[in-house]
Scaffold this active site. Structure first.
Site, PDB file in Angstrom:
ATOM      1  N   TYR A  22      39.735  -2.508  -4.838  1.00  0.00           N
ATOM      2  CA  TYR A  22      38.737  -2.339  -3.779  1.00  0.00           C
ATOM      3  C   TYR A  22      38.805  -3.372  -2.656  1.00  0.00           C
ATOM      4  O   TYR A  22      38.343  -3.129  -1.559  1.00  0.00           O
ATOM      5  CB  TYR A  22      37.315  -2.320  -4.378  1.00  0.00           C
ATOM      6  CG  TYR A  22      36.926  -3.579  -5.134  1.00  0.00           C
ATOM      7  CD1 TYR A  22      36.420  -4.686  -4.475  1.00  0.00           C
ATOM      8  CD2 TYR A  22      37.057  -3.653  -6.525  1.00  0.00           C
ATOM      9  CE1 TYR A  22      36.064  -5.829  -5.165  1.00  0.00           C
ATOM     10  CE2 TYR A  22      36.697  -4.800  -7.231  1.00  0.00           C
ATOM     11  CZ  TYR A  22      36.207  -5.882  -6.545  1.00  0.00           C
ATOM     12  OH  TYR A  22      35.852  -7.017  -7.224  1.00  0.00           O
ATOM     13  N   HIS A  36      35.783 -11.162  -9.074  1.00  0.00           N
ATOM     14  CA  HIS A  36      34.373 -11.424  -9.388  1.00  0.00           C
ATOM     15  C   HIS A  36      34.256 -12.295 -10.641  1.00  0.00           C
ATOM     16  O   HIS A  36      33.487 -13.240 -10.701  1.00  0.00           O
ATOM     17  CB  HIS A  36      33.647 -10.093  -9.593  1.00  0.00           C
ATOM     18  CG  HIS A  36      32.303 -10.224 -10.218  1.00  0.00           C
ATOM     19  ND1 HIS A  36      31.216 -10.700  -9.528  1.00  0.00           N
ATOM     20  CD2 HIS A  36      31.874  -9.964 -11.482  1.00  0.00           C
ATOM     21  CE1 HIS A  36      30.161 -10.721 -10.340  1.00  0.00           C
ATOM     22  NE2 HIS A  36      30.540 -10.288 -11.520  1.00  0.00           N
ATOM     23  N   ARG A  76      35.207 -13.375  -0.468  1.00  0.00           N
ATOM     24  CA  ARG A  76      35.584 -13.702  -1.858  1.00  0.00           C
ATOM     25  C   ARG A  76      37.105 -13.647  -2.021  1.00  0.00           C
ATOM     26  O   ARG A  76      37.720 -12.617  -1.777  1.00  0.00           O
ATOM     27  CB  ARG A  76      34.900 -12.749  -2.836  1.00  0.00           C
ATOM     28  CG  ARG A  76      34.598 -13.405  -4.177  1.00  0.00           C
ATOM     29  CD  ARG A  76      34.039 -12.400  -5.171  1.00  0.00           C
ATOM     30  NE  ARG A  76      35.053 -11.465  -5.558  1.00  0.00           N
ATOM     31  CZ  ARG A  76      34.835 -10.188  -5.888  1.00  0.00           C
ATOM     32  NH1 ARG A  76      33.616  -9.711  -5.886  1.00  0.00           N
ATOM     33  NH2 ARG A  76      35.828  -9.412  -6.220  1.00  0.00           N
TER      34      ARG A  76
HETATM   35  C1  LIG Z   1      19.586  -7.454 -12.696  1.00  0.00           C
HETATM   36  C2  LIG Z   1      21.068  -7.275 -12.784  1.00  0.00           C
HETATM   37  N1  LIG Z   1      21.626  -6.123 -12.402  1.00  0.00           N
HETATM   38  C3  LIG Z   1      22.973  -5.943 -12.479  1.00  0.00           C
HETATM   39  C4  LIG Z   1      23.769  -6.955 -12.962  1.00  0.00           C
HETATM   40  C5  LIG Z   1      25.272  -6.772 -13.033  1.00  0.00           C
HETATM   41  N2  LIG Z   1      25.923  -7.616 -12.052  1.00  0.00           N
HETATM   42  C6  LIG Z   1      26.534  -8.771 -12.411  1.00  0.00           C
HETATM   43  S1  LIG Z   1      27.165  -9.607 -11.111  1.00  0.00           S
HETATM   44  C7  LIG Z   1      26.636  -8.421 -10.015  1.00  0.00           C
HETATM   45  C8  LIG Z   1      26.903  -8.565  -8.533  1.00  0.00           C
HETATM   46  C9  LIG Z   1      26.187  -9.697  -7.891  1.00  0.00           C
HETATM   47  O1  LIG Z   1      26.701  -9.935  -6.621  1.00  0.00           O
HETATM   48  P1  LIG Z   1      26.198 -11.092  -5.713  1.00  0.00           P
HETATM   49  O2  LIG Z   1      24.713 -11.208  -5.787  1.00  0.00           O
HETATM   50  O3  LIG Z   1      26.780 -10.883  -4.370  1.00  0.00           O
HETATM   51  O4  LIG Z   1      26.782 -12.423  -6.393  1.00  0.00           O
HETATM   52  P2  LIG Z   1      28.300 -12.904  -6.524  1.00  0.00           P
HETATM   53  O5  LIG Z   1      28.755 -12.395  -7.864  1.00  0.00           O
HETATM   54  O6  LIG Z   1      29.081 -12.319  -5.388  1.00  0.00           O
HETATM   55  O7  LIG Z   1      28.258 -14.413  -6.494  1.00  0.00           O
HETATM   56  C10 LIG Z   1      25.978  -7.391 -10.692  1.00  0.00           C
HETATM   57  C11 LIG Z   1      25.438  -6.190 -10.037  1.00  0.00           C
HETATM   58  C12 LIG Z   1      23.142  -8.153 -13.367  1.00  0.00           C
HETATM   59  N3  LIG Z   1      23.832  -9.197 -13.820  1.00  0.00           N
HETATM   60  N4  LIG Z   1      21.799  -8.293 -13.257  1.00  0.00           N
END
Ligand SMILES: Cc1ncc(C[n+]2csc(CCOP(=O)(O)OP(=O)(O)O)c2C)c(N)n1
Ligand SMILES: [Mg+2]
Length: 354
Positions: free
Chosen positions: A268, A259, A255
């Site tokens: 981090y 985020h 990345r």
């Molecule tokens: C069920 C749920 N738990 C927690 C969150 C909070 N949250 C938002 S983005 C994220 C991380 C997701 O990471 P990843 O699956 O690697 O996707 P990326 O953002 O890297 O594309 C989290 C934990 C959420 N949106 N939905």
């Protein structure tokens, strides 16, 4: 059959190094299709870069940046047919543009305006999924439905590395494996689930290894190589249409952007690595490939970028011209029997908002 093939442990690549060493062709893909893929990449990149600016200007809300994820999205998209269904996460929020959705619709979604809602059937595009992995069972169900009806269409679900730590991913993957649903599980492994590195999420050697437990083949590709993403997805689509069931694709990158606009990754992330990765970002890599092949030149790049910039200028103008939505919408689909005070509470809220 259900295994990460040894040859797939290394990341698949089509685009070679800057000097062209390692460039190869994807069978059956001609000049026009390469340029179509390039145009899609540029539209997504422009959408993303303009959105960060609009956010800073207070014109859209918090925004999930997808800079350097465009290759996965455009590559996978171009391997689909119009009838195939797409289930995006917030990271693929603008993929609808490639299906003909106007930019103002996506921008309205990020403005929290109902003009940003659409009928999924119109674009074969499910709504943007924010609760991680919850769209995977939906995609598996839709794909299974297509199979039961004897239709040709398949479905693709986009999700991140973090999603593979969620129950819903495993339920959806298992269901698709058992039913032989024509589904592509497209995992964008960008190394991070917000601030949690992938190493802290799993002891599996690769995320594609997780597919093995569900009897699904897993492929691993370089997620910044648009043609590798295209080629792998095309193979998965071919399997799906042949009745051979789902495929898991792990597209790997690192990345290079926060985020989301609310995040400060400097606390981090490995900032040196980010700078390194930016040098091989996916749009520039494909531009290099096309230029080496004699397909792309400066004027064409400029005109494709200008078209994409116009699309965004028009889009934000139209999104901002939408009259404000009535606040009652927040409640109108939530309460079957509104409490007695609902009417006066709503009037009070309207009064507060002016
Ligand atoms: C069920 C749920 N738990 C927690 C969150 C909070 N949250 C938002 S983005 C994220 C991380 C997701 O990471 P990843 O699956 O690697 O996707 P990326 O953002 O890297 O594309 C989290 C934990 C959420 N949106 N939905
Ligand atoms: Mg991630």
């Amino acid at each position: 059959m259900a295994q990460v093939l040894p040859a797939e442990r290394d990341l698949r690549r089509v685009i070679g190094d800057v000097d062209g060493a390692g460039d190869r062709e994807v069978e059956g893909v001609g000049e026009q299709q390469l340029l179509d893929i390039y145009r899609s990449l540029v539209r997504l990149r422009t959408y993303d870069e303009r959105s960060v600016v609009y956010h800073r200007q207070g014109r859209i809300g918090t925004y999930a940046i997808f800079w350097n994820h465009e290759a996965m999205q455009a590559g996978a998209f171009h391997a689909l047919d119009d009838e195939d269904w797409i289930f995006p996460s917030y990271r693929e929020s603008a993929i609808g543009l490639l299906r003909g959705m106007p930019a103002e619709t996506v921008l309205s979604w990020w403005r929290g305006h109902p003009a940003g809602w659409w009928n999924p059937e119109d674009y074969r595009l499910a709504s943007i999924c924010v609760p991680i992995a919850t769209h995977v069972p939906h995609a598996a169900g839709l794909a299974w439905g297509k199979k039961l009806k004897g239709e040709r269409a398949c479905a693709i679900a986009f999700f991140g590395d973090g999603a593979t730590s969620e129950g819903a991913f495993h339920e959806g993957a298992n269901f698709a494996g058992v039913t032989g649903a024509p589904l592509i599980l497209f995992c964008n492994n960008n190394g991070w689930a917000i601030s949690t590195p992938v190493e802290a999420q799993t002891r599996a050697q690769t995320l594609a290894d997780k597919a093995v437990g569900y009897g699904i083949p897993g492929l691993r590709v370089d997620g910044t190589d648009v043609l590798a993403c295209y080629e792998a997805t095309r193979e998965a689509v071919t399997r799906a249409r042949a009745g051979e069931g789902p495929t898991f694709i792990e597209a790997v990158s690192y990345r290079t952007a926060p985020h989301a606009t609310a995040d400060d990754p400097s606390a981090y992330i490995d900032l040196e690595r980010v700078e390194e990765e930016k040098k091989r970002e996916c749009v520039g890599r494909f531009e290099g490939y096309l230029t080496r092949a004699g397909i792309l030149h400066g004027d064409l790049v400029a005109s494709i970028r200008a078209e994409a910039a116009d699309e965004m200028r028009e889009g934000i103008k139209k999104a901002e011209a939408e009259p404000a939505a009535d606040v009652e919408l927040l409640f109108s689909n939530a309460l079957v029997d509104p409490p007695a005070s609902f009417g006066s509470d709503l009037d009070e809220l309207r009064g507060t908002l002016g």
